[in-house]
Design an enzyme around this catalytic site. Sequence first.
Site, short mmCIF file in Angstrom:
data_model
loop_
_atom_site.label_atom_id
_atom_site.label_comp_id
_atom_site.label_asym_id
_atom_site.label_seq_id
_atom_site.Cartn_x
_atom_site.Cartn_y
_atom_site.Cartn_z
N SER A 151 0.85 -1.14 -0.18
CA SER A 151 -0.06 0.00 0.00
C SER A 151 0.71 1.17 -0.12
CB SER A 151 -1.01 -0.05 1.19
OG SER A 151 -2.05 0.76 1.12
N ASP A 176 -0.49 -4.66 -3.80
CA ASP A 176 -1.83 -3.95 -3.65
C ASP A 176 -1.95 -2.54 -3.45
OD1 ASP A 176 -4.50 -4.97 -3.88
OD2 ASP A 176 -5.18 -4.38 -1.95
N HIS A 378 -6.90 -6.27 1.59
CA HIS A 378 -6.04 -5.44 1.11
C HIS A 378 -4.82 -5.66 1.66
CE1 HIS A 378 -3.80 -1.88 0.34
NE2 HIS A 378 -4.04 -1.36 1.75
#
Length: 415
Positions: A151, A176, A378
């Site tokens: 992230s 991700d 996530h």
Amino acid sequence: MSNLQRSILKNRLPPTIPGGRIGRSDSFKKSRIRDFKPTLWSDFFAEKEDVILDKKRTFRIYRTKQPQKPGPILLLLHGGGYSGLTWSHFCVEITRIIHCQCLAIDLRGHGDTKTEQEDDLSSDTLAEDIGDLVLKLYPDDIPPIYLVGHSMGGAIAVHFAHKAIISSIIGITVIDVVEGTAMEALASMQSFLRSRPTHFKSIPNAIEWCIRSGQIRNVDSAKVSMPGQIINCTTKLLATNELPLPEDEADDGTSPSSFTHPFSISEDEEMGNDNGGAPTTSTTTASGSENDSSLDSSDFKKPSLPNDESQKRYTWRIDLSKSEKYWVGWFTGLSEKFLNLRVPQQLLLASIDGLDKTLTVGQMQGRFQMQVLARCGHAVHEDRPHEVAEVISGHLIRNRFAEAAGEFHFHLPAC
């Protein structure tokens, strides 16, 4: 779903898939009976250290033991709000597969790292921190470094590699985060942050929320990761500093009914549904992970909290809402920077729909390796640490960056 169908599903558990949505592990089944006791960093890492860079910056790092044979350093950068402990289970898994050493960092404003201007989370500042830390740890001869970022940490990893602050970077894996979908999700990020509880009455209570809200879907990972995300409201110290907990506090979860959250995992989802166990909704984050457009800001409801102020003992280590001014800087130009890196690149996603136009073209041209891991949220590396370790290990072995620690058969991904 009828009571009969529910009963059938409860008694027809499919085979275990570590960290997946179908076939939860034994540890997850225990969580249904209030097993939210936190675990210690020392169960996963060989050492922790507070590295003093200067009078204004002291960084907490976690390291696995030195490999038996020479191998790269895996420099692990966590996402916004997490800490270096987010990599705990991944580190255990990958060091079993290949010869390498993992180095997990608490970035500025996170975990047990202490700096002045903790709110300065600009790409340049974070990249400078990482470069200075690497030079401090390896002043004479910097070993081969392979970057892995999740992230926000993935965006910073790309920025760091693109600036070429150090010359020993051999490759990068981004988990991700994609520029296009991340930029689209920024509008709803503040609503998502407001939907979270502001306080928790105990560490097990926070771990339970983490699982039931769907932030992390692997209870074993949440037990070590979540304490690194919250601080004691009185002492202002990270919750990890209070571990291990006394026995009377170790089982202090909260009834599932006291949490109301739009992303909570229903019993049907836990046990599998008519979609083959896939969730019927998925989260929207500034990461580019799988989204559901039916969830807009009006759907967010703040989870209920204890009325007794004395029970609000823990809160978040970092107020991510204050970092909003840096969000655009994290992701702008990310796809082009990623494609233009002169080292092998790998992208791991929670959804095939996460690619933007730039990366779609790049993927069709074979400019990077991509892998989609289904049935995870996530926090891909926390939900499915073994699978992520296998994918990254295969990439490292194929590029001759590392050697297998034992017999390892990895099939190249189809995409």
